[in-house]
Scaffold this motif. Structure first.
Motif, PDB file in Angstrom:
ATOM      1  N   GLN A  86      19.144  18.615   2.307  1.00  0.00           N
ATOM      2  CA  GLN A  86      19.415  17.420   1.506  1.00  0.00           C
ATOM      3  C   GLN A  86      18.541  17.351   0.274  1.00  0.00           C
ATOM      4  N   LEU A  87      17.448  17.997   0.329  1.00  0.00           N
ATOM      5  CA  LEU A  87      16.479  17.769  -0.727  1.00  0.00           C
ATOM      6  C   LEU A  87      15.758  19.050  -1.095  1.00  0.00           C
ATOM      7  N   THR A  88      15.881  19.462  -2.311  1.00  0.00           N
ATOM      8  CA  THR A  88      15.118  20.620  -2.756  1.00  0.00           C
ATOM      9  C   THR A  88      13.834  20.123  -3.404  1.00  0.00           C
ATOM     10  N   ARG A  89      12.906  21.049  -3.564  1.00  0.00           N
ATOM     11  CA  ARG A  89      11.671  20.673  -4.255  1.00  0.00           C
ATOM     12  C   ARG A  89      11.978  20.214  -5.676  1.00  0.00           C
ATOM     13  N   ASP A  90      13.086  20.734  -6.224  1.00  0.00           N
ATOM     14  CA  ASP A  90      13.454  20.312  -7.582  1.00  0.00           C
ATOM     15  C   ASP A  90      13.700  18.808  -7.660  1.00  0.00           C
ATOM     16  N   ASN A  91      14.343  18.268  -6.614  1.00  0.00           N
ATOM     17  CA  ASN A  91      14.586  16.818  -6.606  1.00  0.00           C
ATOM     18  C   ASN A  91      13.267  16.050  -6.601  1.00  0.00           C
ATOM     19  N   ALA A  92      12.325  16.516  -5.777  1.00  0.00           N
ATOM     20  CA  ALA A  92      11.025  15.848  -5.704  1.00  0.00           C
ATOM     21  C   ALA A  92      10.312  15.945  -7.057  1.00  0.00           C
ATOM     22  N   ARG A  93      10.424  17.108  -7.694  1.00  0.00           N
ATOM     23  CA  ARG A  93       9.792  17.267  -9.012  1.00  0.00           C
ATOM     24  C   ARG A  93      10.431  16.320 -10.026  1.00  0.00           C
ATOM     25  N   ARG A  94      11.749  16.211  -9.960  1.00  0.00           N
ATOM     26  CA  ARG A  94      12.442  15.309 -10.890  1.00  0.00           C
ATOM     27  C   ARG A  94      11.986  13.872 -10.680  1.00  0.00           C
ATOM     28  N   GLU A 121       0.874  -1.183   0.000  1.00  0.00           N
ATOM     29  CA  GLU A 121       0.000   0.000   0.000  1.00  0.00           C
ATOM     30  C   GLU A 121       0.914   1.238   0.000  1.00  0.00           C
ATOM     31  N   PRO A 122       0.507   2.313  -0.699  1.00  0.00           N
ATOM     32  CA  PRO A 122       1.431   3.433  -0.895  1.00  0.00           C
ATOM     33  C   PRO A 122       1.776   4.219   0.362  1.00  0.00           C
ATOM     34  N   ARG A 123       0.923   4.157   1.384  1.00  0.00           N
ATOM     35  CA  ARG A 123       1.207   4.836   2.663  1.00  0.00           C
ATOM     36  C   ARG A 123       1.493   6.329   2.479  1.00  0.00           C
ATOM     37  N   LEU A 124       0.653   7.006   1.696  1.00  0.00           N
ATOM     38  CA  LEU A 124       0.800   8.450   1.524  1.00  0.00           C
ATOM     39  C   LEU A 124       0.100   9.168   2.673  1.00  0.00           C
ATOM     40  N   ILE A 125       0.521  10.396   2.925  1.00  0.00           N
ATOM     41  CA  ILE A 125      -0.124  11.200   3.970  1.00  0.00           C
ATOM     42  C   ILE A 125      -1.287  11.949   3.320  1.00  0.00           C
ATOM     43  N   PRO A 126      -2.525  11.650   3.740  1.00  0.00           N
ATOM     44  CA  PRO A 126      -3.696  12.210   3.047  1.00  0.00           C
ATOM     45  C   PRO A 126      -3.755  13.733   3.078  1.00  0.00           C
ATOM     46  N   SER A 127      -3.199  14.320   4.139  1.00  0.00           N
ATOM     47  CA  SER A 127      -3.308  15.773   4.305  1.00  0.00           C
ATOM     48  C   SER A 127      -2.191  16.537   3.590  1.00  0.00           C
ATOM     49  N   LYS A 128      -1.329  15.846   2.887  1.00  0.00           N
ATOM     50  CA  LYS A 128      -0.255  16.520   2.138  1.00  0.00           C
ATOM     51  C   LYS A 128      -0.453  16.279   0.654  1.00  0.00           C
ATOM     52  N   ARG A 129      -0.180  17.307  -0.128  1.00  0.00           N
ATOM     53  CA  ARG A 129      -0.249  17.145  -1.578  1.00  0.00           C
ATOM     54  C   ARG A 129       0.872  16.223  -2.048  1.00  0.00           C
ATOM     55  N   VAL A 130       0.774  15.802  -3.315  1.00  0.00           N
ATOM     56  CA  VAL A 130       1.696  14.803  -3.853  1.00  0.00           C
ATOM     57  C   VAL A 130       3.158  15.239  -3.698  1.00  0.00           C
ATOM     58  N   LEU A 131       3.485  16.472  -4.084  1.00  0.00           N
ATOM     59  CA  LEU A 131       4.883  16.915  -4.007  1.00  0.00           C
ATOM     60  C   LEU A 131       5.411  16.851  -2.571  1.00  0.00           C
ATOM     61  N   ALA A 132       4.569  17.272  -1.623  1.00  0.00           N
ATOM     62  CA  ALA A 132       4.984  17.248  -0.211  1.00  0.00           C
ATOM     63  C   ALA A 132       5.133  15.810   0.279  1.00  0.00           C
ATOM     64  N   ASN A 133       4.316  14.897  -0.240  1.00  0.00           N
ATOM     65  CA  ASN A 133       4.462  13.491   0.122  1.00  0.00           C
ATOM     66  C   ASN A 133       5.807  12.939  -0.350  1.00  0.00           C
ATOM     67  N   VAL A 134       6.226  13.373  -1.539  1.00  0.00           N
ATOM     68  CA  VAL A 134       7.488  12.855  -2.082  1.00  0.00           C
ATOM     69  C   VAL A 134       8.671  13.328  -1.240  1.00  0.00           C
TER      70      VAL A 134
END
Ligand SMILES: Nc1ncnc2c1ncn2[C@@H]1O[C@H](COP(=O)(O)OP(=O)(O)OP(=O)(O)O)[C@@H](O)[C@H]1O
Length: 268
Positions: free
Chosen positions: A121-129, A100-113
């Motif tokens: 360590q991690l910019t939003r650019d990395n999550a977008r990539r 099961e993906p175990r995503l956090i329902p209250s966070k949008r997809v990018l924030a989940n990533v």
């Protein structure tokens, strides 16, 4: 505590002086080394002295009858379960993708990533990539509840990828998906692993999935590996290739389905 923070000793392949059999076989440094690992629950022995080496970039699939200890072995590698005895050496950078993906329902997809990552360590650019790599660039502002099962599982994959794991643990990640989505996800995971080259341990009940994805298949039974065999087939793989069918039949037989039991010697 996340798996990535669990206090297992990191393996430092570059500091090793001796070359192991696995390293000689694949030409890659070692990512995982288990030696004499034992685990019991009460009087039930699940793992009775497991030895296992996995090299960087090696895709290992773990099959086995229900209740033989596949998830227990994966949990040992993730650091969620301590062994009763033996040595477990794993990289510090490791992550798990579950059924099961175990995503956090209250966070949008990018924030989940990017969840749980330090800003440095991690910019939003990395999550977008990472989202682009799983073909979900257009979903970064979506809520988990609006995703299909396959999309949600791709977000879980992106969340794993963004951590650039040296060890990727996959616990039946396609089991809840429909047949077509499952095949698409298998191709996606195969491509991502080829690109990022973590060591992989995939637990599954699906023999076709094993033959399609694995560099090497293990079958766990009675506390040890009844089968440990390299899958010597070119990629992309054709499931109707006679050699693929031979691996399939042999694994099914070992699992007690189909013709009488076969062993490693039948394949190699
Ligand atoms: N925390 C625990 N406490 C007691 N017994 C446990 C625990 N975790 C696992 N077991 C037992 O250990 C055995 C192996 O369980 P495990 O989940 O690793 O098997 P599995 O091969 O992954 O099974 P399946 O294919 O059905 O998912 C089972 O008999 C299970 O009941």
């Amino acid at each position: 505590m996340t798996a990535a923070e669990a206090p297992l000793p990191p393996l430092a392949p570059r500091e090793r002086t001796a070359t192991t059999a696995a390293e000689r076989r694949t030409g890659s440094p070692l990512a995982v080394s288990l030696s004499g690992v034992r685990k019991s629950f009460g009087d039930k022995t699940v793992l009775s002295g497991i030895d296992l080496e996995i090299t960087r970039g090696e895709f290992v699939v773990l099959l086995g009858p229900s209740g033989t200890g596949k998830t227990t072995l994966l949990r040992l590698l993730s650091g969620l379960e301590p062994p009763d005895g033996g040595d477990v050496l794993v990289p510090r950078q490791r992550t798990v993708v579950y059924q099961e993906p175990r995503l956090i329902p209250s966070k949008r997809v990018l924030a989940n990533v990017s969840v749980g990552q330090k800003r440095a360590q991690l910019t939003r650019d990395n999550a977008r990539r990472a989202l682009a790599e799983v073909n979900l660039a257009d979903k970064e502002r979506a809520w988990p509840a609006t995703l299909s099962g396959g999309e949600a599982q791709r977000v879980a994959l992106a969340r794993a990828l963004v951590r650039e794991p040296e060890l990727l643990l996959l616990d039946e990640p396609f089991a809840a998906l429909d047949a077509l989505t499952r095949l698409q996800m298998q191709d996606l995971v195969g491509d991502l692993v080829a690109r990022h080259r973590p060591a992989v341990l995939l637990v599954t009940h699906d023999v076709d999935e094993a033959v399609r994805l694995a560099d090497r298949v293990l079958i766990l039974d009675n506390g040890g590996f009844a089968v440990d065999v390299d899958i010597d087939l070119p990629r992309p793989r054709d499931r109707n290739d006679p050699e693929a069918l031979r691996y399939r039949a042999t694994f099914l037989a070992q699992l007690g389905v189909g013709r009488p039991s076969s062993t490693r010697q039948d394949i190699s």
